[in-house]
Scaffold this motif. Structure first.
Motif, mmCIF file in Angstrom:
data_model
loop_
_atom_site.group_PDB
_atom_site.id
_atom_site.type_symbol
_atom_site.label_atom_id
_atom_site.label_comp_id
_atom_site.label_asym_id
_atom_site.label_seq_id
_atom_site.Cartn_x
_atom_site.Cartn_y
_atom_site.Cartn_z
ATOM 1 N N ALA A 26 5.947 13.803 -18.223
ATOM 2 C CA ALA A 26 5.126 14.570 -19.166
ATOM 3 C C ALA A 26 5.251 16.074 -18.924
ATOM 4 N N ASP A 27 5.415 16.453 -17.654
ATOM 5 C CA ASP A 27 5.571 17.870 -17.321
ATOM 6 C C ASP A 27 6.991 18.380 -17.531
ATOM 7 N N GLY A 28 7.929 17.464 -17.743
ATOM 8 C CA GLY A 28 9.326 17.864 -17.880
ATOM 9 C C GLY A 28 9.944 18.329 -16.584
ATOM 10 N N ASP A 29 9.443 17.835 -15.452
ATOM 11 C CA ASP A 29 9.917 18.239 -14.121
ATOM 12 C C ASP A 29 11.004 17.263 -13.661
ATOM 13 N N LEU A 30 12.267 17.641 -13.881
ATOM 14 C CA LEU A 30 13.379 16.754 -13.546
ATOM 15 C C LEU A 30 13.481 16.503 -12.046
ATOM 16 N N ALA A 31 13.160 17.503 -11.232
ATOM 17 C CA ALA A 31 13.279 17.345 -9.786
ATOM 18 C C ALA A 31 12.332 16.245 -9.295
ATOM 19 N N ARG A 32 11.111 16.252 -9.752
ATOM 20 C CA ARG A 32 10.146 15.247 -9.307
ATOM 21 C C ARG A 32 10.424 13.879 -9.934
ATOM 22 N N VAL A 33 10.994 13.865 -11.121
ATOM 23 C CA VAL A 33 11.465 12.594 -11.674
ATOM 24 C C VAL A 33 12.542 12.005 -10.769
ATOM 25 N N GLY A 34 13.415 12.878 -10.265
ATOM 26 C CA GLY A 34 14.455 12.420 -9.340
ATOM 27 C C GLY A 34 13.875 11.840 -8.062
ATOM 28 N N TRP A 35 12.818 12.475 -7.527
ATOM 29 C CA TRP A 35 12.161 11.924 -6.331
ATOM 30 C C TRP A 35 11.554 10.550 -6.628
ATOM 31 N N ALA A 36 10.978 10.391 -7.815
ATOM 32 C CA ALA A 36 10.403 9.093 -8.190
ATOM 33 C C ALA A 36 11.494 8.029 -8.304
ATOM 34 N N ILE A 37 12.641 8.396 -8.872
ATOM 35 C CA ILE A 37 13.754 7.447 -8.991
ATOM 36 C C ILE A 37 14.250 7.031 -7.613
ATOM 37 N N LEU A 38 14.391 8.003 -6.701
ATOM 38 C CA LEU A 38 14.839 7.690 -5.351
ATOM 39 C C LEU A 38 13.853 6.771 -4.638
ATOM 40 N N THR A 39 12.564 7.056 -4.793
ATOM 41 C CA THR A 39 11.545 6.207 -4.162
ATOM 42 C C THR A 39 11.593 4.793 -4.719
ATOM 43 N N MET A 40 11.757 4.683 -6.031
ATOM 44 C CA MET A 40 11.843 3.359 -6.652
ATOM 45 C C MET A 40 13.040 2.583 -6.121
ATOM 46 N N ALA A 41 14.190 3.250 -5.991
ATOM 47 C CA ALA A 41 15.385 2.576 -5.485
ATOM 48 C C ALA A 41 15.182 2.096 -4.050
#
Length: 597
Positions: free
Chosen positions: A255-270
């Protein structure tokens, strides 16, 4: 069935003293004997269990903190918060999996053992599968908040219930299919030995469906990950609720458009998916291999480092010894209430009369509910509210058909290849698990960029996002079906020189057909469900909306428009149930009558 030293059949053939079954007064002495031979492996296992319990208690404390419905949904997107968020998400997932397993055993058993209940429970399961997660959430949030006022536990229960609804239906369909296709001779043999219902379930029916149950459980767990954002970041009636978790973290970052934190979420999910696969699903799939129905044991079987380590410990045997009195108590209770020695055939006139009476009562209740729903909608919007979702449903129906056809052509050969090769399974299982568990919401930034960059319409691109949540049901069930094909049949085909299309026609397709039908029906229902999060794509300030029933329901849910939401859910249920009745159920009957091993 192959005879292995650690299999139930081999243990059953040994005298009690040789297979470690204690007498009624020897459980305590057995425990003392085991504890006296404790090794460093036992110490490591005990320490791991204690740490796991401690972490569960620490994380679980956050589920009972105070909460007010007037609080705004605030999510801490500091990357340092992700370990705690991951633990909260894992706790919800495993609680939902436990509830789904219990529901599967009870519901599937009742549907498979009673013709009358089957005629109600299986169509009801079709409807439940078709109801979207957001539809359940709309009701669940209000209900659980009212049940636990002033406590975060209400929102936790609502989120767990939403995850449960994304897991339970696939597992139930799979286990029902295995019970319905149980070889008749096994059923007759258990009756001739006068097994109690508990003994028959534990010794015959559950082992027969164990491989499919484990793989469907793995797929359902992935389905829970897929809807994690919708379950943890809830928007109902223009009010937002959020729980600590990877899903809500990713939703806030998107929602914030923060790609860096989206990347951290993807890494955590993996990391979470790979870790759960290594410590939980991989040992289960390797352990379930011993329930394969075959005359000759395979030359290469699945292995798990964690399972091999546990087998070196005395704790599993000690726990089994302590639980045996519970099994004996259940057996005794079964004998007290009578052995299930009913004849396999029932008087046709008696059965017809009972079915008519049962059907009349059930039909009356359903008709009353439909009339009441019609009055509710007529008072608020008029019955014409069904017109728009019926037309929009045709667009989503077209996407579902394309998805299922393409997924069948692509993933059935891949699933057979993986299922036939234990070595390939070890490599592919964590990869497939990551792909199947990946929430479509996490890819919304990439999807928006790709659609805008290429000019691809969301009406077509939505199929790709729907596939992220639906196509894996076909792959996982195909893998389970291929693994269930007896090794001796494959070796016989090799000896006869049957290869190529003839091998597919004579062995592979008949062998995997029951599992494929289970995967197909759940993939179809999952695609309808996934359309809700796939036909509306948002990142930052950009929103792409497809023409379809999923977008209609998502819009009604966000606005708190209950009449339009009910109309959308009812129409989606109508499409799913109609497709199941006229297509998938016929394939189910064909699988039961012709292609059961």
């Amino acid at each position: 069935m192959s005879f292995r030293p650690d299999s139930p059949a081999s243990r059953a053939s040994l005298p009690s003293r040789d297979r470690g079954i204690p007498c009624s007064n020897s459980v305590e002495s057995l425990g003392k004997g085991r504890l006296s031979r404790m090794t460093w492996v036992d110490a490591v296992v005990a320490a791991a269990v204690l740490v796991l319990l401690y972490l569960t208690l620490r994380v679980g404390q956050g589920t009972t903190v105070s909460f007010s419905t007037s609080q705004s949904a605030k999510v801490n997107t500091d990357p340092g918060q992700l370990p705690y968020d991951a633990a909260r998400s894992l706790l919800r997932m495993f609680v939902a999996l436990l509830l789904s397993t219990v529901f599967t055993f009870v519901y599937a058993y009742a549907a498979a053992k009673s013709r009358r209940l089957e005629r109600i429970l299986i169509p009801a399961l079709d409807i439940l599968q078709s109801v979207p997660v957001l539809g359940f959430l709309t009701v669940a949030v209000s209900g659980f908040i009212a049940l636990f006022p002033g406590s975060m536990l209400g929102l936790e229960c609502a989120a767990i219930f939403a995850i449960f609804t994304s897991q339970a239906w696939n597992m139930t369909f799979g286990f029902y299919s295995s019970l319905a296709s149980l070889p008749r001779e096994l059923d007759e043999l258990s009756r001739s030995f006068r097994f109690t219902r508990w003994m028959r379930f534990w010794k015959v029916e559950l082992p027969s469906g164990m491989i499919g149950l484990v793989w469907n459980g793995m797929m359902s767990f992935g389905g829970g990950w897929f809807f994690l954002v919708a379950s943890e970041a809830i928007s109902v009636n223009n009010r937002g609720y959020a729980l600590p978790g990877v899903g809500s973290y990713a939703g806030a970052a998107i929602a914030d458009g923060d790609l860096a934190r989206v990347g951290w979420a993807i890494l955590t999910m993996a990391v979470m998916v790979i870790g759960v696969n290594f410590f939980f699903w991989r040992p289960l799939t390797a352990w379930a291999e011993k329930f394969k129905n075959e005359q000759a044991e395979a030359s290469e079987v699945q292995r798990s480092v964690v399972l091999d380590f546990l087998r070196r410990s005395s704790w599993p045997q000690l726990l089994g010894g302590l639980l045996r009195p519970v099994g004996r108590a259940l057996d005794t209770a079964g004998r007290v209430f009578g052995v299930d020695d009913r004849p396999l055939t029932v008087d046709p006139l008696r059965r017809r009369t009972g079915d008519l009476a049962f059907g009349a009562v059930a039909g009356g209740l359903i008709l009353w509910g439909l009339i009441d729903l019609g009055h509710y909608l007529d008072d608020r919007t008029g019955l014409g509210v069904f017109g728009e979702p019926l037309l929009l449903g045709l667009a989503t129906f077209g996407r579902v058909v394309v998805l299922v056809v393409v997924a069948t052509l692509v993933w059935v050969p891949v699933g057979v290849k993986i299922g036939f090769s234990p070595r390939l399974t070890r490599i592919a299982q964590p990869v497939v698990q990551v792909l199947a568990s990946f929430p479509a919401n996490f890819l919304f930034p990439l999807a928006v960029w790709f659609f805008l960059r290429t000019g691809l319409s969301i009406d077509v691109g939505g199929i790709l996002l729907m596939a992220l949540g639906a196509q894996w049901y076909i792959l996982f069930n195909t893998i389970a079906g291929a693994m269930s094909i007896p090794t001796d049949l494959r070796e016989a085909m090799d000896d006869l020189g049957v290869h190529g299309w003839q091998r597919w026609k004579r062995l592979i397709l008949p062998g995997i057909f029951p599992s494929y039908v289970t995967g197909g029906i759940t993939a179809s229902g999952g695609a309808w469900n996934a359309s809700i999060v796939s036909e509306v794509v948002t990142f930052g300030g950009t929103t792409l909306t497809a023409t379809g029933l999923g977008a209609y329901i998502a819009k009604a849910t966000a606005a708190g428009d209950y009449p339009h939401l009910l109309a959308g859910v009812a129409v989606m249920s109508l499409y799913v149930v109609g497709l199941n009745r006229f297509f998938w159920r016929r394939l189910y009957r064909l699988a039961d009558t012709r292609y059961a091993l």
